[in-house]
Design an enzyme around this catalytic site. Structure first.
Site, mmCIF file in Angstrom:
data_model
loop_
_atom_site.group_PDB
_atom_site.id
_atom_site.type_symbol
_atom_site.label_atom_id
_atom_site.label_comp_id
_atom_site.label_asym_id
_atom_site.label_seq_id
_atom_site.Cartn_x
_atom_site.Cartn_y
_atom_site.Cartn_z
ATOM 1 N N TYR A 267 -2.097 -1.313 10.783
ATOM 2 C CA TYR A 267 -2.374 -2.142 9.394
ATOM 3 C C TYR A 267 -1.118 -1.418 8.432
ATOM 4 C CZ TYR A 267 -3.850 -2.093 4.506
ATOM 5 O OH TYR A 267 -3.784 -2.178 3.247
ATOM 6 N N SER B 153 0.877 -1.151 -0.204
ATOM 7 C CA SER B 153 -0.048 0.055 -0.055
ATOM 8 C C SER B 153 0.841 1.233 0.112
ATOM 9 C CB SER B 153 -0.886 -0.087 1.108
ATOM 10 O OG SER B 153 -1.297 1.242 1.465
ATOM 11 N N LYS C 197 1.907 -4.037 6.453
ATOM 12 C CA LYS C 197 2.376 -3.804 5.041
ATOM 13 C C LYS C 197 3.837 -3.695 4.991
ATOM 14 C CE LYS C 197 -1.532 -4.436 3.421
ATOM 15 N NZ LYS C 197 -1.944 -5.975 2.510
HETATM 16 P P1 NAD Z 1 -11.052 -7.193 0.911
HETATM 17 O O1 NAD Z 1 -11.225 -7.235 2.116
HETATM 18 O O2 NAD Z 1 -12.190 -6.957 -0.032
HETATM 19 O O3 NAD Z 1 -10.450 -8.522 0.361
HETATM 20 C C1 NAD Z 1 -9.449 -9.399 1.228
HETATM 21 C C2 NAD Z 1 -9.732 -10.651 1.213
HETATM 22 O O4 NAD Z 1 -8.893 -11.541 2.107
HETATM 23 C C3 NAD Z 1 -11.308 -11.176 1.717
HETATM 24 O O5 NAD Z 1 -11.902 -11.781 0.777
HETATM 25 C C4 NAD Z 1 -11.007 -11.713 2.977
HETATM 26 O O6 NAD Z 1 -12.160 -12.703 3.027
HETATM 27 C C5 NAD Z 1 -9.795 -12.481 2.743
HETATM 28 N N1 NAD Z 1 -9.213 -12.659 3.971
HETATM 29 C C6 NAD Z 1 -8.854 -12.002 4.975
HETATM 30 N N2 NAD Z 1 -8.066 -12.848 5.986
HETATM 31 C C7 NAD Z 1 -7.761 -13.804 5.399
HETATM 32 C C8 NAD Z 1 -7.259 -15.190 5.981
HETATM 33 N N3 NAD Z 1 -6.521 -15.107 7.039
HETATM 34 N N4 NAD Z 1 -7.373 -16.285 5.278
HETATM 35 C C9 NAD Z 1 -7.872 -16.142 3.883
HETATM 36 N N5 NAD Z 1 -8.501 -15.180 3.479
HETATM 37 C C10 NAD Z 1 -8.367 -14.074 4.213
HETATM 38 O O7 NAD Z 1 -9.921 -6.215 0.496
HETATM 39 P P2 NAD Z 1 -9.241 -5.569 -0.834
HETATM 40 O O8 NAD Z 1 -9.781 -4.067 -1.076
HETATM 41 O O9 NAD Z 1 -9.718 -6.216 -1.993
HETATM 42 O O10 NAD Z 1 -7.644 -5.527 -0.534
HETATM 43 C C11 NAD Z 1 -6.894 -6.685 -0.928
HETATM 44 C C12 NAD Z 1 -5.579 -6.459 -0.347
HETATM 45 O O11 NAD Z 1 -4.960 -5.240 -0.949
HETATM 46 C C13 NAD Z 1 -5.596 -6.382 1.075
HETATM 47 O O12 NAD Z 1 -4.226 -6.978 1.384
HETATM 48 C C14 NAD Z 1 -5.252 -4.873 1.734
HETATM 49 O O13 NAD Z 1 -4.682 -4.607 2.438
HETATM 50 C C15 NAD Z 1 -4.685 -4.429 0.128
HETATM 51 N N6 NAD Z 1 -4.900 -3.094 -0.188
HETATM 52 C C16 NAD Z 1 -6.057 -2.619 -0.249
HETATM 53 C C17 NAD Z 1 -6.282 -1.298 -0.691
HETATM 54 C C18 NAD Z 1 -7.878 -0.622 -0.735
HETATM 55 O O14 NAD Z 1 -7.762 0.623 -0.614
HETATM 56 N N7 NAD Z 1 -8.752 -1.488 -1.126
HETATM 57 C C19 NAD Z 1 -5.098 -0.443 -0.490
HETATM 58 C C20 NAD Z 1 -3.892 -0.873 -0.497
HETATM 59 C C21 NAD Z 1 -3.921 -2.326 -0.092
HETATM 60 N N1 UFG Z 2 -12.711 11.233 3.223
HETATM 61 C C1 UFG Z 2 -13.906 12.129 3.519
HETATM 62 N N2 UFG Z 2 -14.907 11.557 4.036
HETATM 63 C C2 UFG Z 2 -15.059 10.221 4.173
HETATM 64 C C3 UFG Z 2 -14.053 9.342 3.911
HETATM 65 C C4 UFG Z 2 -12.949 9.835 3.375
HETATM 66 O O1 UFG Z 2 -13.710 13.464 3.287
HETATM 67 O O2 UFG Z 2 -16.061 9.716 4.604
HETATM 68 C C5 UFG Z 2 -11.569 11.851 2.646
HETATM 69 C C6 UFG Z 2 -10.254 11.464 3.646
HETATM 70 O O3 UFG Z 2 -10.104 12.519 4.374
HETATM 71 C C7 UFG Z 2 -9.061 11.496 2.278
HETATM 72 C C8 UFG Z 2 -9.806 11.041 1.315
HETATM 73 O O4 UFG Z 2 -11.583 11.551 1.342
HETATM 74 O O5 UFG Z 2 -8.851 12.846 2.268
HETATM 75 C C9 UFG Z 2 -9.595 9.607 0.859
HETATM 76 O O6 UFG Z 2 -9.975 8.840 2.235
HETATM 77 P P1 UFG Z 2 -10.068 7.419 2.084
HETATM 78 O O7 UFG Z 2 -10.537 6.745 3.321
HETATM 79 O O8 UFG Z 2 -10.977 6.791 0.735
HETATM 80 O O9 UFG Z 2 -8.573 6.768 1.568
HETATM 81 P P2 UFG Z 2 -7.164 6.976 2.486
HETATM 82 O O10 UFG Z 2 -6.472 7.631 1.418
HETATM 83 O O11 UFG Z 2 -7.494 7.645 3.722
HETATM 84 O O12 UFG Z 2 -6.816 5.363 2.665
HETATM 85 C C10 UFG Z 2 -6.419 4.637 1.674
HETATM 86 C C11 UFG Z 2 -6.766 3.298 1.963
HETATM 87 C C12 UFG Z 2 -5.951 2.790 3.443
HETATM 88 C C13 UFG Z 2 -4.487 3.157 2.916
HETATM 89 C C14 UFG Z 2 -4.208 4.683 2.613
HETATM 90 C C15 UFG Z 2 -2.989 5.039 2.451
HETATM 91 O O13 UFG Z 2 -8.126 3.008 2.383
HETATM 92 O O14 UFG Z 2 -5.923 1.321 3.350
HETATM 93 O O15 UFG Z 2 -5.027 4.697 1.582
HETATM 94 O O16 UFG Z 2 -2.358 4.271 1.074
HETATM 95 F F1 UFG Z 2 -3.537 2.804 4.291
#
Ligand code: NAD
Ligand code: UFG
Length: 340
Positions: free
Chosen positions: A149, A124, A153
């Site tokens: 979290y 991330s 990572k």
């Molecule tokens: P998500 O929660 O939709 O998907 C994660 C999946 O992993 C889920 O289906 C969950 O059931 C499964 N899971 C969780 N723990 C598990 C375990 N112990 N064993 C087997 N399965 C398990 O999340 P996502 O948004 O698809 O994110 C996927 C990956 O990308 C995550 O590692 C997350 O940290 C990373 N990531 C997501 C974002 C974001 O904004 N969505 C940003 C940066 C990184």
């Molecule tokens: N925001 C609002 N109102 C809301 C939600 C978000 O104003 O209800 C704003 C936040 O303050 C930020 C922007 O929208 O300025 C984006 O916020 P998100 O929560 O959608 O995303 P973040 O950038 O805070 O977080 C994301 C991922 C995290 C990761 C982080 C840094 O969700 O997992 O990027 O990479 F850690």
């Protein structure tokens, strides 16, 4: 070539399974459904028009994972499985270290024992912390993270780098995602958060559909063009295609490589609200609220390394992201629960 996708029932994983199948890979999916539903796997199979083996398995279950590697010859792993809520990680650090770090250790042990030494990991942009200026580049210092979290990572990136240093047969592609939004163009799969969403786009979509009353914009006094926070939003389908390219790369190269997956363009919260309203012809009421603790003003990528190493670049624009998010939300007001 056969690829195990952990967390493949989740938001990014489900889109990636579709793109991997379309690219001609065989996939095997493992997920414990902690944050996803069997319905997403059913829909992915329908959309892809292909069957694939699915295992309801926790990545901390060594025997369960070993069984998957015994049954299938796996050439590489895309590792999505993990917990991802920043706020929750502050409340439950042990659960986050156990699932994310412990789960990755178990997965890597099983991979090593099976002779599969190629992994593409979901990292991330959060590993860049709050001190580096945007555009964020892969060679900037990482680790100044502010919550458990983010620390998982960072720790997993370091563990995978150490594994690659210790054994030159390993490849680890550390994909640093910026802000994934949007959904599959069909509107059949998308992000299905539990309870009240933490992230901006699911919140905006749920306001638009009337489930939530209004958006709270967390701060309008940041040092940005309009005072609201700026992020690098990337369409989940582009992100999924980045994983296909990362697997192609991992099959041909050795060592650890961190790569940003972003567009390189930052949009403010108000930009997103406006773009969503214009793309979908629907109002999104909002109010200005205090800043959210831990947020930074600006975060966007330098995406040039992904272009250079992977030959990948995001194709979809902010209108596509807003339209596709809304198509998913409006066709599935209750997410997968509605079975819409
Ligand atoms: P998500 O929660 O939709 O998907 C994660 C999946 O992993 C889920 O289906 C969950 O059931 C499964 N899971 C969780 N723990 C598990 C375990 N112990 N064993 C087997 N399965 C398990 O999340 P996502 O948004 O698809 O994110 C996927 C990956 O990308 C995550 O590692 C997350 O940290 C990373 N990531 C997501 C974002 C974001 O904004 N969505 C940003 C940066 C990184
Ligand atoms: N925001 C609002 N109102 C809301 C939600 C978000 O104003 O209800 C704003 C936040 O303050 C930020 C922007 O929208 O300025 C984006 O916020 P998100 O929560 O959608 O995303 P973040 O950038 O805070 O977080 C994301 C991922 C995290 C990761 C982080 C840094 O969700 O997992 O990027 O990479 F850690």
């Amino acid at each position: 070539m056969s690829v195990l996708i952990t967390g493949g029932a989740g938001y990014i994983g489900s889109h990636t399974v579709i793109e991997m199948l379309a690219a001609g890979y065989d996939v095997v999916v493992a997920d414990n459904f902690y944050n996803s539903k069997p319905e997403s796997i059913r829909r992915v199979k329908t959309l892809a028009g292909k069957e694939f083996p699915f295992y309801q398995c926790d990545i901390r279950d060594k025997d369960g994972l070993s069984e998957i590697f015994r049954k299938h010859r796996i050439d590489a792993v895309i590792h999505f499985a993990g917990l991802k809520a920043v706020g929750e990680s502050v409340e439950k650090p042990l659960e986050y270290y156990d699932c994310n770090v412990g789960g990755t250790l178990t997965l890597c042990e099983v991979m090593r024992d099976a002779g599969c030494k190629r992994i593409v990991f979901s990292s991330s942009a959060t590993v860049y912390g709050s001190f580096n200026p945007s555009p964020l580049k892969e060679d900037m210092q990482t680790g100044a993270v502010t919550n458990p979290y983010g620390r998982t990572k960072y720790m997993i990136e370091e563990i995978l780098k150490d594994i690659c240093r210790s054994d030159n047969e390993w490849t680890a592609v550390l994909l640093r995602y910026f802000n994934p939004i949007g959904a599959h163009i069909s509107g059949q799969i998308g992000e299905d958060p539990n309870g009240i969403p933490n992230n901006l786009m699911p919140y905006v979509s749920q306001v638009a559909i009337g489930k939530l009353q209004q958006l709270s914009i967390y701060g309008d006094d940041y040092d940005t063009a309009d005072g609201t926070g700026v992020r690098d939003y990337i369409h989940v389908a582009d992100l999924a295609l980045g994983h296909v390219k990362a697997v192609d790369y991992a099959l041909k190269n050795k060592g650890a490589e961190a790569i940003n997956l972003g567009t390189g363009t930052g949009y403010s919260v108000l930009d997103i609200v406006k773009a969503f309203e214009e793309a979908n012809g629907i109002k999104v009421p909002y109010k200005i609220a205090p800043r959210r603790s831990g947020d930074i003003a600006t975060c966007f990528s330098d995406p040039s390394k992904a272009k250079r190493l992977l030959g990948w670049q995001a194709q979809r624009n902010i209108d596509d992201m807003c339209r596709d998010s809304w198509r998913w939300q409006s066709q599935n007001p209750s997410g997968y629960d509605g079975l819409g």
